[in-house]
Design an enzyme around this catalytic site. Structure first.
Site, mmCIF file in Angstrom:
data_model
loop_
_atom_site.group_PDB
_atom_site.id
_atom_site.type_symbol
_atom_site.label_atom_id
_atom_site.label_comp_id
_atom_site.label_asym_id
_atom_site.label_seq_id
_atom_site.Cartn_x
_atom_site.Cartn_y
_atom_site.Cartn_z
ATOM 1 N N GLU A 170 35.342 15.046 -5.410
ATOM 2 C CA GLU A 170 34.447 15.298 -6.555
ATOM 3 C C GLU A 170 33.947 16.633 -6.531
ATOM 4 O O GLU A 170 33.292 16.994 -5.742
ATOM 5 C CB GLU A 170 33.429 13.933 -6.521
ATOM 6 C CG GLU A 170 32.477 14.232 -7.718
ATOM 7 C CD GLU A 170 31.453 13.139 -7.454
ATOM 8 O OE1 GLU A 170 31.296 12.669 -6.466
ATOM 9 O OE2 GLU A 170 30.920 12.675 -8.800
ATOM 10 N N ASP A 215 26.459 16.539 -7.368
ATOM 11 C CA ASP A 215 27.274 15.104 -6.894
ATOM 12 C C ASP A 215 28.742 15.549 -6.424
ATOM 13 O O ASP A 215 29.612 15.860 -7.267
ATOM 14 C CB ASP A 215 27.336 14.130 -8.299
ATOM 15 C CG ASP A 215 27.962 13.095 -8.080
ATOM 16 O OD1 ASP A 215 28.456 12.660 -6.743
ATOM 17 O OD2 ASP A 215 28.290 12.051 -9.050
ATOM 18 N N HIS A 226 31.943 11.897 -15.033
ATOM 19 C CA HIS A 226 30.861 11.191 -15.906
ATOM 20 C C HIS A 226 29.757 12.587 -16.123
ATOM 21 O O HIS A 226 29.960 13.617 -15.331
ATOM 22 C CB HIS A 226 29.820 10.234 -15.269
ATOM 23 C CG HIS A 226 29.341 10.622 -13.667
ATOM 24 N ND1 HIS A 226 28.355 11.421 -13.607
ATOM 25 C CD2 HIS A 226 29.979 10.112 -12.661
ATOM 26 C CE1 HIS A 226 28.453 11.490 -12.032
ATOM 27 N NE2 HIS A 226 29.366 10.911 -11.767
ATOM 28 N N HIS A 248 30.779 2.189 -4.011
ATOM 29 C CA HIS A 248 29.357 2.594 -3.476
ATOM 30 C C HIS A 248 28.726 2.063 -2.278
ATOM 31 O O HIS A 248 27.847 1.336 -2.429
ATOM 32 C CB HIS A 248 28.548 2.238 -4.841
ATOM 33 C CG HIS A 248 28.579 3.034 -6.110
ATOM 34 N ND1 HIS A 248 28.444 2.466 -7.195
ATOM 35 C CD2 HIS A 248 29.400 4.208 -6.046
ATOM 36 C CE1 HIS A 248 28.573 3.718 -8.113
ATOM 37 N NE2 HIS A 248 29.563 4.518 -7.353
ATOM 38 N N ASP A 275 0.816 -1.237 0.034
ATOM 39 C CA ASP A 275 0.032 0.057 0.211
ATOM 40 C C ASP A 275 0.831 1.186 0.087
ATOM 41 O O ASP A 275 0.193 2.375 0.183
ATOM 42 C CB ASP A 275 -1.171 0.108 1.122
ATOM 43 C CG ASP A 275 -2.088 -1.028 1.174
ATOM 44 O OD1 ASP A 275 -2.141 -1.524 -0.147
ATOM 45 O OD2 ASP A 275 -2.564 -1.303 2.200
ATOM 46 N N HIS A 289 38.259 3.582 -11.335
ATOM 47 C CA HIS A 289 37.238 4.121 -11.951
ATOM 48 C C HIS A 289 37.670 5.201 -12.849
ATOM 49 O O HIS A 289 38.660 5.625 -12.792
ATOM 50 C CB HIS A 289 36.015 4.449 -10.781
ATOM 51 C CG HIS A 289 36.596 5.608 -9.820
ATOM 52 N ND1 HIS A 289 36.873 6.875 -10.186
ATOM 53 C CD2 HIS A 289 36.810 5.400 -8.614
ATOM 54 C CE1 HIS A 289 36.969 7.609 -9.036
ATOM 55 N NE2 HIS A 289 37.257 6.484 -8.149
ATOM 56 N N HIS A 297 24.095 10.007 -13.357
ATOM 57 C CA HIS A 297 25.213 9.709 -14.445
ATOM 58 C C HIS A 297 24.267 9.854 -15.573
ATOM 59 O O HIS A 297 23.593 9.123 -16.143
ATOM 60 C CB HIS A 297 25.338 8.181 -14.183
ATOM 61 C CG HIS A 297 26.354 7.827 -13.093
ATOM 62 N ND1 HIS A 297 26.785 6.389 -12.862
ATOM 63 C CD2 HIS A 297 27.016 8.728 -12.116
ATOM 64 C CE1 HIS A 297 27.411 6.470 -12.132
ATOM 65 N NE2 HIS A 297 27.666 7.456 -11.496
ATOM 66 N N GLU A 310 36.362 13.468 -10.609
ATOM 67 C CA GLU A 310 36.337 12.624 -9.138
ATOM 68 C C GLU A 310 37.317 11.680 -9.242
ATOM 69 O O GLU A 310 37.024 10.375 -8.965
ATOM 70 C CB GLU A 310 34.826 12.156 -8.993
ATOM 71 C CG GLU A 310 34.294 11.203 -10.229
ATOM 72 C CD GLU A 310 32.963 10.837 -9.697
ATOM 73 O OE1 GLU A 310 32.779 10.141 -8.679
ATOM 74 O OE2 GLU A 310 32.105 10.609 -10.707
ATOM 75 N N ASP A 337 30.005 10.911 -0.146
ATOM 76 C CA ASP A 337 29.852 11.317 -1.696
ATOM 77 C C ASP A 337 28.115 11.400 -1.606
ATOM 78 O O ASP A 337 27.290 10.491 -1.282
ATOM 79 C CB ASP A 337 30.119 9.952 -2.653
ATOM 80 C CG ASP A 337 29.873 10.394 -3.883
ATOM 81 O OD1 ASP A 337 29.056 11.146 -4.447
ATOM 82 O OD2 ASP A 337 30.532 9.329 -4.732
ATOM 83 N N TYR A 371 42.237 4.381 -3.284
ATOM 84 C CA TYR A 371 41.695 3.479 -2.199
ATOM 85 C C TYR A 371 42.754 2.352 -1.972
ATOM 86 O O TYR A 371 43.026 1.598 -3.123
ATOM 87 C CB TYR A 371 40.478 2.890 -3.147
ATOM 88 C CG TYR A 371 39.605 4.024 -3.596
ATOM 89 C CD1 TYR A 371 38.650 4.865 -2.981
ATOM 90 C CD2 TYR A 371 39.813 4.340 -4.962
ATOM 91 C CE1 TYR A 371 37.900 5.783 -3.519
ATOM 92 C CE2 TYR A 371 38.926 5.280 -5.647
ATOM 93 C CZ TYR A 371 37.998 5.757 -4.767
ATOM 94 O OH TYR A 371 37.221 6.796 -5.334
ATOM 95 N N ARG A 415 38.536 10.218 -2.114
ATOM 96 C CA ARG A 415 37.898 10.428 -3.352
ATOM 97 C C ARG A 415 37.536 11.918 -3.259
ATOM 98 O O ARG A 415 37.195 12.650 -2.268
ATOM 99 C CB ARG A 415 36.810 9.910 -3.884
ATOM 100 C CG ARG A 415 36.162 10.151 -4.993
ATOM 101 C CD ARG A 415 34.993 9.448 -5.677
ATOM 102 N NE ARG A 415 33.984 9.048 -5.050
ATOM 103 C CZ ARG A 415 33.863 7.880 -4.442
ATOM 104 N NH1 ARG A 415 34.525 6.990 -4.336
ATOM 105 N NH2 ARG A 415 32.500 7.908 -3.811
HETATM 106 N N1 GLY Z 1 27.649 9.067 -6.640
HETATM 107 C C1 GLY Z 1 27.929 8.390 -7.813
HETATM 108 C C2 GLY Z 1 29.287 8.849 -8.395
HETATM 109 O O1 GLY Z 1 29.979 9.617 -8.060
HETATM 110 O O2 GLY Z 1 29.342 8.571 -9.757
HETATM 111 MN MN MN Z 2 29.508 11.189 -6.403
HETATM 112 MN MN MN Z 3 29.967 11.208 -9.601
#
Ligand code: GLY
Ligand code: MN
Ligand code: MN
Length: 436
Positions: free
Chosen positions: A406, A269, A352, A241, A37, A348, A359, A382, A258, A386, A404
């Site tokens: 960003e 972001d 993006h 993540h 519901d 990574h 994204h 970003e 993040d 690590y 990181r």
């Molecule tokens: N928060 C996801 C990224 O930084 O891509």
């Molecule tokens: Mn991010």
């Molecule tokens: Mn990002």
């Protein structure tokens, strides 16, 4: 705010690319059940929002360039005073015309009777096949009905063309109004990160910093986090993540946050990594300075005319050099880059596209080549390092550090603008803010 005029311009631009004798069909995002519901908070499909601003589920948009009785047709839920008492207001077809500028609007229950007639006689159907299987089946049934009537002179469409590609390419280039909204979204997120830095102390739980971040989003009118907020203390920062956010923050650890918000469908972001107790250790500072240098190098490379991969290449070089200087990698920098030795620490890419989706949509390559950066593009920068807690190849003092940094940047006529500059990122600035 995106004005009615801008929504109209988007529809016009799309229809001019589609050309005559075609029809585009898009569906609104469905509601999703969260538990019995109750639904997840409703979020309109980004393409549907981009072209209509219409905020309701159970709606279908048809754009028909050159149709005399009107090019912009919307099917939506009927008004229903009894349901509206329970579930909130509905525009209804009359509201779709008066408030959202539809040329024609019909109850969604009548779509079987009306949409096939709108498709009939059009050569091309622009539609994102495969995203909504139930609707795919409806569409095919309508097309088959038209085919079955071919003997009476009905003309079925001969071509199905991917609609997403056209709309995504439009969304990649942000208008002044969109950049202005993204600036606001970024400012709110920057304030949220400052709030978390200011309130951080050993003994708090990760979810408590998450609450401070999301408090700032909500109190600033940003409807949602743009994605699940990541608050990773100590080794949790090495999980890219990490969204559990259940651990306690320890004295002497870093915490990586993040988190970004969504303001009127536009995302921010931001990642910042800072010491839980306000002071970086020597080892943390050494790694931090490498990540920061990589991030600044990437921002410098993110200029009109460079290609999408240039900022990433800049981060790879600076991070590899830094890891060699600190003794975490051994060998010649060029060889280590060639062999992707940095990948154990930096796995990574540097960023993006950013927009209505965190994204965001848009191709990264054109004709198999990295595309050039152009005005109106918004992206994240970003890089991170690590160091796995069980990496026995490196000295103990480095293990478990995850960092990181960003920011969100827009490529504008005046150059590259850092939208998220409202939150500090040098060691000295962060320590000063946390001390104050
Ligand atoms: N928060 C996801 C990224 O930084 O891509
Ligand atoms: Mn991010
Ligand atoms: Mn990002």
């Amino acid at each position: 705010m995106i004005k009615a005029k801008e929504f109209a311009r988007r529809r016009r631009d799309l229809m001019s690319m589609m050309g005559k004798n075609s029809i585009a069909i898009l569906t609104a995002a469905p509601e999703k059940v969260r538990s019995k519901d109750t639904h997840f908070p409703y979020r309109q499909d980004s393409n549907f929002q981009y072209l209509t601003g219409f905020p309701e589920p159970e709606a279908v948009l048809a754009l028909i360039p050159g149709r005399e009785q009107g090019e912009f047709v919307l099917f939506c839920r009927d008004r229903d005073p009894k349901r509206e008492i329970w579930d909130g207001y509905r525009a209804g077809p009359a509201g779709a015309v008066s408030d959202y500028d539809a040329d024609d609007a019909f109850p969604i229950g009548d779509i079987d009777d009306i949409l096939p007639g709108l498709i009939e006689g059009r050569e091309r159907v622009y539609y994102a096949v495969g995203k909504d299987q139930a609707f795919d089946a409806h569409l095919m049934a309508w097309v088959n009905d038209i085919r079955a009537q071919a003997r009476t002179g009905a003309v079925p469409p001969g071509e199905f063309v991917d609609l997403d590609h056209l709309v995504h390419e439009m969304r990649l280039f942000k208008s002044a109004a969109e950049i202005s909204l993204m600036r606001k979204s970024a400012k709110i997120a920057a304030r949220a990160h400052c709030r978390a830095m200011t309130l951080s102390k050993p003994g708090l739980y990760e979810y408590q910093l998450q609450a401070e971040i999301e408090h700032e989003f909500a109190t600033s009118g940003a409807s949602f986090p743009a994605y699940s907020s990541i608050v990773g203390g100590g080794v949790n920062a090495c999980v890219l993540h990490y969204v559990e956010n259940r651990c306690q923050l320890a004295d002497g650890d870093l915490v990586l946050i993040d988190a970004g918000c969504e303001l009127e469908h536009y995302a921010s972001d931001i990642t910042r990594t800072f010491p839980v107790n306000g002071t970086f250790s020597a080892a943390q500072k050494a790694i931090y300075e490498v990540v920061l240098a990589a991030q600044l190098a990437a921002i410098e490379a993110a200029v009109e005319g460079n290609h999408w991969d240039d900022p990433h290449l800049a981060t790879v070089r600076v991070i590899t050099e830094g890891l060699v200087d600190l003794g975490l990698l051994k060998g010649k920098v060029d060889d280590l880059i060639e062999n992707k030795a940095y990948f154990d620490f930096y796995m990574h890419r540097a960023g993006h596209w950013l927009g209505m989706d965190v994204h965001d949509e848009g191709d990264y390559k054109v004709d198999h080549q990295w595309r050039l950066l152009e005005r109106g593009m918004v992206m994240t920068v970003e890089p991170g390092i690590y160091i796995a807690p069980d990496n026995m190849q490196v000295a103990k003092r480095w293990r478990g550090i995850g960092i990181r940094i960003e920011d969100d940047i827009a490529i504008t006529a005046k150059g590259t603008e850092v939208l998220t500059s409202g939150v500090p990122k040098t060691v000295a600035e962060i320590e000063a803010l946390m001390a104050g």
